[in-house]
Motif scaffolding. Sequence first.
Motif, short mmCIF file in Angstrom:
data_model
loop_
_atom_site.label_atom_id
_atom_site.label_comp_id
_atom_site.label_asym_id
_atom_site.label_seq_id
_atom_site.Cartn_x
_atom_site.Cartn_y
_atom_site.Cartn_z
N LEU A 1 41.12 43.74 22.26
CA LEU A 1 40.25 42.56 22.46
C LEU A 1 40.39 42.03 23.88
CD1 LEU A 1 38.41 41.17 20.39
CD2 LEU A 1 40.18 39.43 20.13
N MET A 2 41.63 41.90 24.34
CA MET A 2 41.86 41.35 25.67
C MET A 2 41.40 42.30 26.78
SD MET A 2 42.91 38.34 25.41
CE MET A 2 42.25 37.96 23.80
N SER A 3 41.41 43.61 26.49
CA SER A 3 40.94 44.56 27.51
C SER A 3 39.47 44.29 27.84
CB SER A 3 41.12 46.01 27.03
OG SER A 3 40.14 46.38 26.08
N LYS A 4 38.75 43.77 26.85
CA LYS A 4 37.33 43.47 27.06
C LYS A 4 37.13 42.11 27.73
CE LYS A 4 35.56 46.06 23.10
NZ LYS A 4 36.72 46.51 22.31
N MET B 1 39.07 49.51 34.84
CA MET B 1 39.05 48.59 33.69
C MET B 1 38.42 49.26 32.48
SD MET B 1 40.19 45.52 33.19
CE MET B 1 40.00 44.22 34.43
N SER B 2 37.32 50.00 32.68
CA SER B 2 36.70 50.61 31.50
C SER B 2 37.54 51.77 30.97
CB SER B 2 35.23 51.01 31.74
OG SER B 2 35.09 51.70 32.93
N ASN B 3 38.28 52.46 31.83
CA ASN B 3 39.24 53.47 31.33
C ASN B 3 40.24 52.81 30.38
OD1 ASN B 3 38.04 55.42 32.89
ND2 ASN B 3 39.55 55.32 34.53
N PHE B 4 40.73 51.67 30.83
CA PHE B 4 41.69 50.90 30.02
C PHE B 4 41.06 50.49 28.69
CE2 PHE B 4 43.36 46.32 29.59
CZ PHE B 4 44.33 46.67 28.68
N GLU C 1 40.82 53.53 26.32
CA GLU C 1 42.10 53.97 25.76
C GLU C 1 42.67 52.93 24.80
OE1 GLU C 1 42.87 56.99 26.02
OE2 GLU C 1 41.64 57.56 27.76
N ALA C 2 42.46 51.66 25.10
CA ALA C 2 42.95 50.60 24.22
C ALA C 2 42.23 50.66 22.87
CB ALA C 2 42.78 49.22 24.86
N ALA C 3 40.92 50.96 22.92
CA ALA C 3 40.15 51.08 21.67
C ALA C 3 40.67 52.27 20.85
CB ALA C 3 38.67 51.24 21.97
N LYS C 4 41.01 53.36 21.55
CA LYS C 4 41.54 54.53 20.84
C LYS C 4 42.92 54.24 20.25
CE LYS C 4 39.21 58.06 23.61
NZ LYS C 4 39.50 58.96 24.75
N LEU C 5 43.66 53.37 20.92
CA LEU C 5 44.98 53.00 20.41
C LEU C 5 44.83 52.24 19.08
CD1 LEU C 5 48.07 52.99 20.81
CD2 LEU C 5 47.82 50.88 22.14
N GLU D 1 49.18 54.68 30.90
CA GLU D 1 48.76 55.30 32.17
C GLU D 1 47.66 54.48 32.85
OE1 GLU D 1 49.96 57.77 34.00
OE2 GLU D 1 51.58 57.82 32.51
N THR D 2 46.75 53.93 32.04
CA THR D 2 45.65 53.15 32.63
C THR D 2 46.15 51.82 33.20
OG1 THR D 2 44.93 52.03 30.57
CG2 THR D 2 43.97 54.20 31.03
N CYS D 3 47.18 51.24 32.60
CA CYS D 3 47.79 50.02 33.17
C CYS D 3 48.37 50.37 34.54
CB CYS D 3 48.95 49.49 32.32
SG CYS D 3 48.71 49.40 30.55
N LYS D 4 49.15 51.45 34.55
CA LYS D 4 49.86 51.84 35.78
C LYS D 4 48.88 52.18 36.89
CE LYS D 4 53.83 53.82 33.55
NZ LYS D 4 54.06 55.13 32.92
N ALA D 5 47.84 52.93 36.53
CA ALA D 5 46.87 53.36 37.54
C ALA D 5 46.25 52.15 38.22
CB ALA D 5 45.79 54.23 36.90
N CYS D 6 45.89 51.16 37.44
CA CYS D 6 45.25 49.98 38.04
C CYS D 6 46.25 49.14 38.83
CB CYS D 6 44.56 49.13 36.98
SG CYS D 6 43.61 47.78 37.71
#
Length: 155
Positions: A74-77, A112-115, A118-122, A143-148
Amino acid sequence: MNKKLFGIGLASLVGLGFLTAASASDPKPEDAAKYRQSVYTIIGWNFKPIGAMVKGEIPFDAAAVARHAQYVELMSKAALEGFPKGSGPDAVKHTEAKPEIWTNWDKFETAMSNFEEEAAKLTEAAKGGDEGAIKAQFGKTAETCKACHKEFRKD
Ligand code: HEC
């Protein structure tokens, strides 16, 4: 639906409309920074226990993973709108956001959209309850947290 409930529903809809209108009208840079930091605080709060379970530091609990993952999704969005133009380090005292966010907006948006994906898949993996799948998807999300952070957040 009974009349009383309908009334409450209507009142909260009107209230929501007001809030949306208010937040859409150029938030102050300091407020935007506070907002996004709060969003990331909630993300971190919920992501951490999943990580601890994945590493075996605390017992695995599928129901808890599912609950935490939902908040992260939810927060990723909700994060992107916390970065309006002009809310970078030249306008805000307490921020770790790098100016590159705004000079490289497309890349930031992609990160952000990568995150988000992946968050939705989690959340999906968490609902499935399969520990191995959850572990793998936790890794991909992290990985998406780290990349950003590597590119767009000060250490
Ligand atoms: C698309 C970029 C991006 C992604 C993806 C991202 N972050 Fe961040 N994060 C940031 C930026 C930028 C800041 C600094 C915000 C500021 O200080 O204004 C930040 C700040 C934070 C903070 C500090 C909040 C505070 O109190 O100031 C935490 C904790 C955090 N992120 C955790 C995470 C976790 C965990 C994930 C992945 C599950 C994640 N972030 C994904 C960009 C991102």
